[in-house]
Design a protein around this motif. Structure first.
Motif, PDB file in Angstrom:
ATOM      1  N   ALA A  25       0.789  -1.212   0.047  1.00  0.00           N
ATOM      2  CA  ALA A  25       0.214  -0.037  -0.018  1.00  0.00           C
ATOM      3  C   ALA A  25       0.797   1.434  -0.054  1.00  0.00           C
ATOM      4  O   ALA A  25       0.664   2.332  -0.788  1.00  0.00           O
ATOM      5  N   MET A  26       1.935   1.391   0.802  1.00  0.00           N
ATOM      6  CA  MET A  26       2.874   2.324   0.758  1.00  0.00           C
ATOM      7  C   MET A  26       3.600   2.546  -0.493  1.00  0.00           C
ATOM      8  O   MET A  26       3.719   3.569  -0.928  1.00  0.00           O
ATOM      9  N   ASP A  27       3.862   1.160  -1.128  1.00  0.00           N
ATOM     10  CA  ASP A  27       4.627   1.533  -2.514  1.00  0.00           C
ATOM     11  C   ASP A  27       3.485   1.813  -3.544  1.00  0.00           C
ATOM     12  O   ASP A  27       3.841   2.871  -4.543  1.00  0.00           O
ATOM     13  N   THR A  28       2.292   1.688  -3.365  1.00  0.00           N
ATOM     14  CA  THR A  28       1.140   2.049  -4.251  1.00  0.00           C
ATOM     15  C   THR A  28       1.020   3.540  -3.952  1.00  0.00           C
ATOM     16  O   THR A  28       0.776   4.330  -5.285  1.00  0.00           O
ATOM     17  N   TYR A  29       0.855   3.848  -2.845  1.00  0.00           N
ATOM     18  CA  TYR A  29       0.702   5.369  -2.613  1.00  0.00           C
ATOM     19  C   TYR A  29       2.029   6.281  -3.404  1.00  0.00           C
ATOM     20  O   TYR A  29       1.942   7.189  -3.885  1.00  0.00           O
ATOM     21  N   THR A  30       3.231   5.673  -3.190  1.00  0.00           N
ATOM     22  CA  THR A  30       4.513   6.259  -3.949  1.00  0.00           C
ATOM     23  C   THR A  30       4.405   6.430  -5.157  1.00  0.00           C
ATOM     24  O   THR A  30       4.593   7.414  -5.854  1.00  0.00           O
ATOM     25  N   LEU A  31       3.832   5.297  -5.806  1.00  0.00           N
ATOM     26  CA  LEU A  31       3.917   5.386  -7.436  1.00  0.00           C
ATOM     27  C   LEU A  31       2.298   6.199  -7.635  1.00  0.00           C
ATOM     28  O   LEU A  31       2.458   7.028  -8.841  1.00  0.00           O
ATOM     29  N   ALA A  32       1.559   6.351  -7.075  1.00  0.00           N
ATOM     30  CA  ALA A  32       0.409   7.106  -7.324  1.00  0.00           C
ATOM     31  C   ALA A  32       0.585   8.603  -7.281  1.00  0.00           C
ATOM     32  O   ALA A  32      -0.270   9.444  -7.952  1.00  0.00           O
ATOM     33  N   SER A  33       1.730   8.863  -6.683  1.00  0.00           N
ATOM     34  CA  SER A  33       1.847  10.388  -6.290  1.00  0.00           C
ATOM     35  C   SER A  33       2.982  10.684  -7.700  1.00  0.00           C
ATOM     36  O   SER A  33       3.151  12.062  -7.530  1.00  0.00           O
ATOM     37  N   ARG A  34       3.452   9.996  -8.400  1.00  0.00           N
ATOM     38  CA  ARG A  34       4.389  10.441  -9.358  1.00  0.00           C
ATOM     39  C   ARG A  34       3.392  11.055 -10.603  1.00  0.00           C
ATOM     40  O   ARG A  34       2.307  10.638 -11.093  1.00  0.00           O
TER      41      ARG A  34
END
Length: 447
Positions: free
Chosen positions: A151-160
């Motif tokens: 989920a943290m990684d998903t948030y990281t990618l979704a913020s790019r």
């Protein structure tokens, strides 16, 4: 059908791959969440599940899964992540990515900025864009979803900035909304790993020469805190940082919370999100912990605000003297619930929706989304109740709806996020009487 293909696609130079054999996991660095099957550095594979009736003309929604495991372990061949049961109204894709130092080594003096595991995830998303039509999927209807570290990684990618090009929406369970450390903040942590390898931070050949077992031993030998830690800014900084993505100024120019999700998103947490961590950390001693241990836990996580958090989460007054229960409540709120709120709050203007607190513990909800009845635990086989089966179907359909139309469902069933209406602008415990306000997190340096 279940198909496993290399992320870089089928090429004549590679020949024909066996699409029914489980893919090896990337090298693992944690026993708690580690995969028991084959491991390899040649691990960048995806699994694709599609309805038997799917054709290239089906244009089905696509759901791409990122597993959890503290960014130190995990893999797509874990039977708990089997997508066969959920691939009825959509295409299910799961992606391997490198973990631990192989995925996130960020030593500035070595010229390494980290985020290699995150780059693996982006590569998988680009592969989906280029290839999913052949499996019956629509590359314009992609949901990226993950749990815990996923989920943290998903948030990281979704913020790019690239996010809208590779995904239509994102769903994050038990880990979305978190801030990330900068590359400068993790140098002490990364240097401790180098020390464990007996490599200087400028000796690249030394790192390249290290065997898999040496890398794993160096990670296992890194100093550990004597208490359980939550995701607070104090824990992110210095020698207590974790393996995972960092704000490096290139791949990730800003912390995700500074931009928020650039696509419609769901943020969720469960009522007992931290139960998986507290009791195992202390074993049988967990049930006899005293206030001295609790004080050390609070100081480690909240520094000068420890006494303030103790007032709100008093073990003696609000948890019947059960220190472990107070710890669970603090970590659930500080590590999961408050971050979910923060992520939803930041992205609300883009259509973000928070999930309601669940009844289960950390790691159970992904099984429901994927209609699976197996537990992530070793040899687990948890049979869902009929009501849970219905809930699983509903959650899976909501995630499919996000991929298809940016909406999880009817507004009467899943209302849009509203800052004031949702917990009154605070991060409350499930009993309505406990909170860690966002001001406390800001005092600790987040804003």
């Amino acid at each position: 059908m279940a198909l496993s293909q290399a992320v870089n696609g089928i090429d004549k130079a590679f020949g024909v791959l066996n699409g029914t054999a489980p893919a090896p996991a990337c090298i693992q660095f944690d026993k708690t969440f580690g995969e028991q099957g084959p491991q390899s550095e040649d691990c960048l594979f995806v699994n694709v599940w599609a309805p038997a009736s799917a054709t290239p003309e089906s244009k089905l929604p696509v759901k791409v899964w990122l597993y959890g495991g503290s960014n130190m372990a995990g893999g797509i061949s874990n039977p708990a992540y089997d997508g066969c049961h959920a691939a009825v109204d959509s295409i299910i894709v799961s992606a391997n990515y490198r973990v631990g130092p192989l995925g996130f080594l960020a030593l500035k003096e070595l010229g390494l900025s980290g985020n290699f595991g995150s780059m693996d995830q982006m590569l998988a998303l680009r592969w989906v864009q280029d290839n999913i039509s052949a499996f019956g999927g629509d590359p314009t209807k992609v949901l990226l979803f993950g749990q815990s570290a996923g989920a943290m990684d998903t948030y990281t990618l979704a913020s790019r900035e690239e996010a809208p090009q590779v995904m239509r929406a994102a769903a994050m369970q038990s880990g979305g909304g978190r801030d990330l450390p900068t590359i400068d903040q993790v140098q002490e942590w990364q240097t401790r790993f180098a020390d464990g390898l007996n490599c200087s931070t400028t000796d690249l050949p030394c790192f390249r020469a290290a065997s898999t077992s040496a890398l794993q031993a160096a990670v296992a030998g890194m100093p550990k805190d004597p208490v359980v830690n939550s995701y607070t800014p104090l824990v992110y900084d210095g020698a207590r940082a974790r393996w995972g993505p960092v704000v490096d100024g290139t791949f990730l120019q800003h912390s995700p919370s500074a931009t928020g999700s650039r696509v419609p998103a769901i943020f969720g947490s469960t009522a007992n999100d931290s139960s998986l961590f507290v009791i195992p950390a202390f074993g049988r001693d967990a049930f006899t912990l005293n206030q001295t241990v609790y004080d050390a836990f609070l100081v480690s996580n909240f520094g000068p605000l420890a006494s303030r958090v103790n007032e709100t989460f008093s073990a003696a007054d609000k948890f019947g003297g059960r220190v472990y229960a107070a710890m669970e409540a603090v970590i659930t709120d500080a590590s999961y619930k408050c971050w979910a709120y923060q992520g939803a709050r930041t992205a609300a203007a883009r259509g973000s929706r928070p999930t309601l607190p669940g009844r289960d513990a950390h790691g159970r909800d992904p099984l429901r989304v994927q209609h699976d009845q197996r537990s992530p635990g070793a040899g687990g086989n948890c049979t869902l109740k009929s009501t849970e089966v219905e809930l699983a179907r509903g959650m899976s359909r909501a995630w499919t709806n996000m991929a298809e139309s940016d909406e999880p469902g009817d507004a009467g069933v899943w209302p849009a996020f509203d800052d004031e209406a949702w917990m009154g602008g605070q991060c409350w415990g499930e009993d309505g009487g406990r909170q860690i306000g966002l001001q406390q997190l800001r005092v600790l340096g987040r804003d």
